[in-house]
Design a protein around this motif. Sequence first.
Motif, PDB file in Angstrom:
ATOM      1  N   SER A 179      -8.379  -0.004   6.429  1.00 42.65           N
ATOM      2  CA  SER A 179      -7.672   0.777   7.445  1.00 42.65           C
ATOM      3  C   SER A 179      -6.706   1.790   6.834  1.00 42.65           C
ATOM      4  CB  SER A 179      -6.893  -0.170   8.365  1.00 42.65           C
ATOM      5  OG  SER A 179      -6.025   0.540   9.211  1.00 42.65           O
ATOM      6  N   GLU A 180      -6.567   2.921   7.500  1.00 40.78           N
ATOM      7  CA  GLU A 180      -5.547   3.914   7.158  1.00 40.78           C
ATOM      8  C   GLU A 180      -4.598   4.114   8.342  1.00 40.78           C
ATOM      9  OE1 GLU A 180      -7.289   7.473   5.670  1.00 40.78           O
ATOM     10  OE2 GLU A 180      -8.095   6.497   3.884  1.00 40.78           O
ATOM     11  N   LEU A 181      -4.411   3.022   9.092  1.00 37.87           N
ATOM     12  CA  LEU A 181      -3.521   3.058  10.248  1.00 37.87           C
ATOM     13  C   LEU A 181      -2.099   3.418   9.840  1.00 37.87           C
ATOM     14  CD1 LEU A 181      -3.671   2.156  13.376  1.00 37.87           C
ATOM     15  CD2 LEU A 181      -2.488   0.099  12.583  1.00 37.87           C
ATOM     16  N   VAL A 182      -1.671   2.871   8.683  1.00 35.79           N
ATOM     17  CA  VAL A 182      -0.323   3.091   8.168  1.00 35.79           C
ATOM     18  C   VAL A 182      -0.419   3.948   6.913  1.00 35.79           C
ATOM     19  CG1 VAL A 182       1.763   2.010   7.264  1.00 35.79           C
ATOM     20  CG2 VAL A 182       0.469   0.894   9.094  1.00 35.79           C
ATOM     21  N   GLN A 183       0.344   5.048   6.858  1.00 35.31           N
ATOM     22  CA  GLN A 183       0.329   5.952   5.712  1.00 35.31           C
ATOM     23  C   GLN A 183       1.736   6.104   5.149  1.00 35.31           C
ATOM     24  OE1 GLN A 183      -2.323   7.121   4.360  1.00 35.31           O
ATOM     25  NE2 GLN A 183      -3.778   8.026   5.776  1.00 35.31           N
ATOM     26  N   GLY A 184       1.840   6.103   3.820  1.00 35.05           N
ATOM     27  CA  GLY A 184       3.133   6.320   3.178  1.00 35.05           C
ATOM     28  C   GLY A 184       3.875   5.048   2.835  1.00 35.05           C
ATOM     29  N   ARG A 185       3.294   3.892   3.121  1.00 34.41           N
ATOM     30  CA  ARG A 185       3.869   2.618   2.708  1.00 34.41           C
ATOM     31  C   ARG A 185       3.009   2.016   1.601  1.00 34.41           C
ATOM     32  NH1 ARG A 185       7.644  -0.030   5.850  1.00 34.41           N
ATOM     33  NH2 ARG A 185       8.126   0.862   7.877  1.00 34.41           N
ATOM     34  N   VAL A 186       3.586   1.078   0.860  1.00 39.91           N
ATOM     35  CA  VAL A 186       2.831   0.405  -0.186  1.00 39.91           C
ATOM     36  C   VAL A 186       1.663  -0.344   0.449  1.00 39.91           C
ATOM     37  CG1 VAL A 186       2.904  -1.348  -1.992  1.00 39.91           C
ATOM     38  CG2 VAL A 186       4.858   0.180  -1.648  1.00 39.91           C
ATOM     39  N   LYS A 187       0.462  -0.143  -0.063  1.00 42.89           N
ATOM     40  CA  LYS A 187      -0.726  -0.768   0.500  1.00 42.89           C
ATOM     41  C   LYS A 187      -0.722  -2.265   0.222  1.00 42.89           C
ATOM     42  CE  LYS A 187      -5.716  -0.060   0.969  1.00 42.89           C
ATOM     43  NZ  LYS A 187      -5.612   0.219   2.407  1.00 42.89           N
ATOM     44  N   ILE A 188      -1.042  -3.060   1.222  1.00 48.41           N
ATOM     45  CA  ILE A 188      -1.081  -4.506   1.081  1.00 48.41           C
ATOM     46  C   ILE A 188      -2.282  -4.891   0.229  1.00 48.41           C
ATOM     47  CG2 ILE A 188      -1.186  -6.695   2.305  1.00 48.41           C
ATOM     48  CD1 ILE A 188       1.359  -5.053   2.837  1.00 48.41           C
TER      49      ILE A 188
END
Length: 432
Positions: free
Chosen positions: A316-325
């Motif tokens: 998913s790329e739902l969240v951008q600009g945070r450290v990827k889980i």
Amino acid sequence: MTEKKQIHLAAHFPGVNSTTVWTDPRSRSQIDFSSFEQLARTAERGKFDFFFLAEGLRLREHKGLIHDLDVVGRPESITVLNALAAVTERLGLAATVNATFNEPYELARRLATLDHLSGGRAAWNVVTSSDAFTGENFRRGGYLDRADRYTRAAEFVDTARELWDSWTPDGAPRPVSHDGRHFSVRGEFTVPRSPQGHPVVIQAGDSDEGREFAAASADVIFTRHGTLEAGRVFYADVKARLAAYGREPSDLKIMPGVTFVLGDTAADAQERAAEIRRQQVSPQNAILALEQIWGRDLSAYDPDGPLPDIDPDPESELVQGRVKIADPFAIAAKWRALAEAKGLSIRQTVIETTTRQSFVGTPQAVADELDEFVQTGAADGFILVPHLTPGGLDEFVDQVVPLLQERGAFRTEYTGTTLRSHLGLAEPVWKG
């Protein structure tokens, strides 16, 4: 009698995160200079080692929209610290600057300038990024492979130090000639050697490669650990790595980021802490935190209901600009097991699993616990992250610092003028 180890303290300006309770009427702007000045002056009144600023190179996005906490802006750290140098006298000034999307000559020059303007109080918190989303703001974009980010950072720090060493201590400039994998620098540096030799280098990260980088190159490591025992394990591991680089244990200070909550009694402090966590993790924030793990739109779920029974979407790329889980499936499984064992809702699960290490209790109890961490080898000090911006540090300085001073674990006055002197770090030997 064994001399008591001295506790090192720093103040983190919370900025754009969920630690600050932005709904509290006492919270003010995260960009007005008065906010930075107030927190810095409080830290200096408390004789803290340094003031710490984070960095953001792009506004984060969530489901295609700018993250709520970012819409008021994210000012550039070194500019803010140059201004703070004029309204403080002894407090160290630490800027987080990315080693992936900057160049050694330009950044070394800015940091050396801050070190001169402040009389030797500058520090650089080195961070890295392999994030193509952030990289879109830069000419090279997100070109850097994740595996290369620390190799670039290590060469970046080495190159910056070559530039800082290119002027002799008596003020004679010499040409710089660096040819490496990531950088080629040939010329003359414009800024003389600074009052503390080099700005202090801080590294943030808990990974194995981050620990090794800190052991090789850093003066301070900014970390996190949840318990006294976990802190001791981390501390022993990182300190043991120093010998391979010809360094002593005292050459690297380990300072976890922590929060604190004070109360007149233990019960009062626990009640305050619980209320603060409820404010930090609102129903909306609980769903946002869940979506970051699951990578799915979960807006239809009730924050006071059970966790989703669907699996995360790792692509998913739902969240951008945070450290990827790294492993969302493992985190989801852990959260489900916790929620089932304790009968927790989504919001309650997020509250329980996302709490940063906090010291909660009476001022005396918090002073005791902080001192135990340092005296028993779990930390050299702490970077305090208050839950109110900018007034959240006041009660710690007024109520806890005097108790640490009384027991001889913290300075009553600054004894030096540079950040290196505050941290008990030797000035770097000039490499002529």
